[in-house]
Design a protein around this motif. Structure first.
Motif, short mmCIF file in Angstrom:
data_model
loop_
_atom_site.label_atom_id
_atom_site.label_comp_id
_atom_site.label_asym_id
_atom_site.label_seq_id
_atom_site.Cartn_x
_atom_site.Cartn_y
_atom_site.Cartn_z
N ARG A 67 23.10 -42.27 19.33
CA ARG A 67 23.17 -41.83 20.79
C ARG A 67 24.36 -42.27 21.41
O ARG A 67 25.24 -41.43 22.15
N THR A 124 27.91 -40.72 20.72
CA THR A 124 28.19 -39.21 21.22
C THR A 124 28.98 -39.18 22.42
O THR A 124 30.20 -38.22 22.35
N PRO A 125 29.29 -40.05 23.50
CA PRO A 125 30.18 -39.98 24.50
C PRO A 125 31.50 -40.09 23.92
O PRO A 125 32.34 -39.18 24.30
N LEU A 175 20.17 -35.02 21.33
CA LEU A 175 21.52 -34.04 21.75
C LEU A 175 22.41 -33.73 20.76
O LEU A 175 22.95 -32.62 20.73
N THR A 198 20.03 -46.20 29.51
CA THR A 198 18.67 -45.77 29.11
C THR A 198 18.48 -44.96 27.80
O THR A 198 19.46 -44.04 27.88
N THR A 233 28.40 -34.99 30.66
CA THR A 233 27.56 -35.15 29.34
C THR A 233 27.46 -36.68 29.15
O THR A 233 26.52 -37.01 29.31
N PRO A 234 28.69 -37.41 28.91
CA PRO A 234 28.46 -38.85 28.63
C PRO A 234 27.67 -39.58 29.84
O PRO A 234 26.90 -40.38 29.38
N PRO A 235 27.97 -39.43 31.04
CA PRO A 235 27.07 -40.27 31.99
C PRO A 235 25.80 -40.01 32.00
O PRO A 235 24.82 -40.82 31.96
N ILE A 279 24.24 -38.79 29.20
CA ILE A 279 23.48 -39.45 28.15
C ILE A 279 23.41 -41.06 28.50
O ILE A 279 21.94 -41.64 28.22
N HIS A 280 24.26 -41.76 29.02
CA HIS A 280 24.00 -43.15 29.16
C HIS A 280 23.08 -43.57 30.33
O HIS A 280 22.34 -44.51 29.96
N LEU A 281 23.02 -42.81 31.36
CA LEU A 281 22.07 -42.88 32.48
C LEU A 281 20.60 -42.73 31.77
O LEU A 281 19.55 -43.21 32.37
N GLY A 282 20.51 -41.80 30.73
CA GLY A 282 19.37 -41.32 30.34
C GLY A 282 18.68 -40.06 30.97
O GLY A 282 17.48 -39.87 31.20
N LEU A 312 27.64 -28.39 23.66
CA LEU A 312 26.75 -29.34 23.25
C LEU A 312 25.54 -29.55 24.16
O LEU A 312 24.45 -29.75 23.81
#
Lengths: 379, 379
Positions: free
Chosen positions: A16, A19-20, A42, A340, B19-21, B23-26, B42
């Motif tokens: 996961r 990915t970024p 994703l 998360t 998209t990256p933030p 993903i990070h925050l969930g 994506l």
């Protein structure tokens, strides 16, 4: 060439978090996940069983290089890929040492690297002899399959491990006994080695474990002399070069009360001790891993600010997904970076983490622990 | 509540970089793209025409809030969503001012904000009168549809715009004429306002344009007094509050030779002048935008190091996707953060950018421009 394609086997939080940087660099990143709804869903392009050679080979056809979210893919599967010309990074011959702790000890001994006293154990008698030699206590490990404290046990007599000894063929015929190190703290040296043998190390970090699971990471490790930092970076380089590791390598170490630096475990992939690099370093371990396995030049591992502190978020129960506490955590802790992993909540499960980067270690510790406490307990 | 769901209309690089933030925050982040293979593919869960009310309404059912990659969604579509209870952020009544430069000028005049002299133009006579008032030269803009220098023209007589004047009903019946500001530099003030009316501003930046397109951004804007920084932040807050903006707001400004600070353009979304925040700020504009439109507390906008420099990568031809030059760029510029947007190469197209964060502005400029030169020209 329009884009570079990386495939990761395993759909956990490490895939996961690859990915970024793949999005930012403009790489095609594809995940082979064990199941639908994985943490890395994703980017998942295939769901299947990584024990099946043909299925993994199909996935490999869609990418330029295969790498990993975890170390559990059978060597036979990887050797098969390699035989058909697939670039597997780290290669099976390196990964073998991450999959088998006994082979790792044997290999690192040949490289002359500092380790706790250890012995291969095949019988109760051998184990009792080792325990006696170690003043009555030892650590016993299953060579394969252990992680986060699983497959590890403190033993004071062979009777403490009679279940393992009676089924020793399940563990490849041997167990691994180690000195129970009297340590003042645990350290981790994160580094990366590219397929072109370029090597780069991040600063040494201190890792604080609770029940065998990483809880807090402080980067760089406080009160570390220049000599210590050089030494641990050199250890990582010797391992990376000696074992032919590619991608990120994490070397977990003990700082013994008597001053010895002793290698505990290895991981050949991005590692929990390196999550701080997402915000704390010019190049994160996830970006560096992608660069390294593609044979691209490595990025700077310099710190962005003097300190970074990472606190793990372990599941408290089946309901708290932390999202409920975002409001309070974000309002009170504006410098905390919340992560998360999109995993179903379960007690003790690695569900996320918090990182704070600062020129003040005290602030970073308080802010990261404060935010984690809100997310975990809502207070 | 298991996760918060944000939907973005538009599949460009701004949605890609949200998209990256997410993903990070969930967060669950979903993109409504115009076509397959978009820059934000994506995260795309739907492909369709954002001019169609029913299609956008279907997408809105899958998320908690609708936001934007661009400002081109018809107000009628958004008003329809709002009438059916969908949270649209920024709301249509704010976005109206980003879609129509004439309405923006009228509204900001009511708020007493500093702007170039301007006038609504309906006839050739009105335009000639304004040009005469402005010492023989003016900027003429189409109120809607312009961006990156398109829909903007320097005029010295109404004859220079006879094509626009003859088809003035295509532009809503009016054009916008503005003073051609004699400026020493261009500035941009990036900020965010949440649905709870919390406001946060990043440091003022200097933007350098080439042919009307952003080329280099320096954060913070060099040689800026504390009074200037306060003033531009206050201007942004007045606009954000006055227009009811939610999410990221970029205010582009001129610093005139006579010292005036004059508002040029507004954007109500993450903006090219804020790409530096990905690595340069504790909270990036993309994370902040997600927080703001969800009504979450905003994060710190402090700089990670003293300076950040961003250089845009505009397409040079239809072949160079920059990937060919990754090796050289990464080997020579280890501190450069490379971003490519996964778009088909085309001359002049925004294809990516490079950011360097450093305590030395000279180093950041040289490293970012050096990396960009390698990627653009292979040298």
């Amino acid at each position: 060439m329009s884009s570079l394609r990386v495939g990761a086997i395993g759909g956990g939080q490490l895939a996961r978090m690859m990915t970024p940087p793949a999005i930012h660099l403009g790489l095609e990143f594809k995940v082979f996940a064990e199941s639908e709804g994985s943490s890395a869903a994703l980017a998942a392009t295939q769901v299947g069983d990584y024990n099946l050679v043909e299925v993994v080979a199909d996935f490999a056809k869609t990418v330029d290089v295969i790498t990993f979210d975890h170390e559990h893919v059978p060597l036979a599967v990887l050797e098969n890929l390699e035989a058909s010309g697939v670039s597997v990074q780290p290669p099976s011959k390196a990964l073998a040492f991450a999959q088998n702790k006994l082979h790792m000890r044997q290999r690192l001994s040949l490289l002359g690297l500092p380790m706790p006293a250890w012995s291969e154990i095949k019988t109760a008698e051998e184990l009792d002899a080792f325990i006696a030699q170690q003043n009555g206590v030892a650590i016993l490990k299953t060579p394969i399959g252990g992680y986060d404290g699983k497959g590890v046990r403190v033993v004071r007599a062979s009777a403490d491990a009679s279940d393992w000894l009676q089924n020793i063929e399940n563990f490849g015929g041997s167990l691994l006994a180690e000195e129970k190190v009297d340590f003042v703290r645990e350290l981790a040296q994160l580094s990366a080695r590219s397929t072109n043998a370029e090597f780069a190390a991040w600063p040494l970090v201190e890792t604080q474990q609770v029940d065998g699971v990483c809880s807090v990471v402080i980067a760089p490790a406080p009160r570390s002399t220049g000599a210590l930092l050089e030494r641990t970076s050199e250890i990582a380089k010797t391992i990376a070069d000696g074992l032919g590791v590619t991608g990120v390598l994490a070397v977990e170490m003990f700082e013994a009360r008597d001053g010895r630096i002793l290698i505990n475990e290895l991981a050949m992939r991005p590692h929990n001790s390196g999550h701080f690099t997402i915000e704390g370093s010019v190049t994160s371990q996830f970006e560096q891993h992608l660069r390294a396995v593609l044979g691209l030049p490595l990025g700077s591992t310099a710190m962005r600010e003097d300190y970074a502190v990472m606190v793990n978020l372990l599941g408290v129960d089946e309901n708290n997904t932390f999202v409920e506490h975002f409001d309070k955590a974000m309002a009170r802790h504006k410098a905390a970076k919340l992560h998360t992993y999109g995993k179903a909540a379960r007690r003790g499960r690695k569900m996320g983490h918090v990182t704070v980067v600062s020129d003040s270690l005290d602030f970073a510790l308080a802010e990261a622990k404060g935010a984690a406490a809100v997310l975990l307990q809502g207070i």
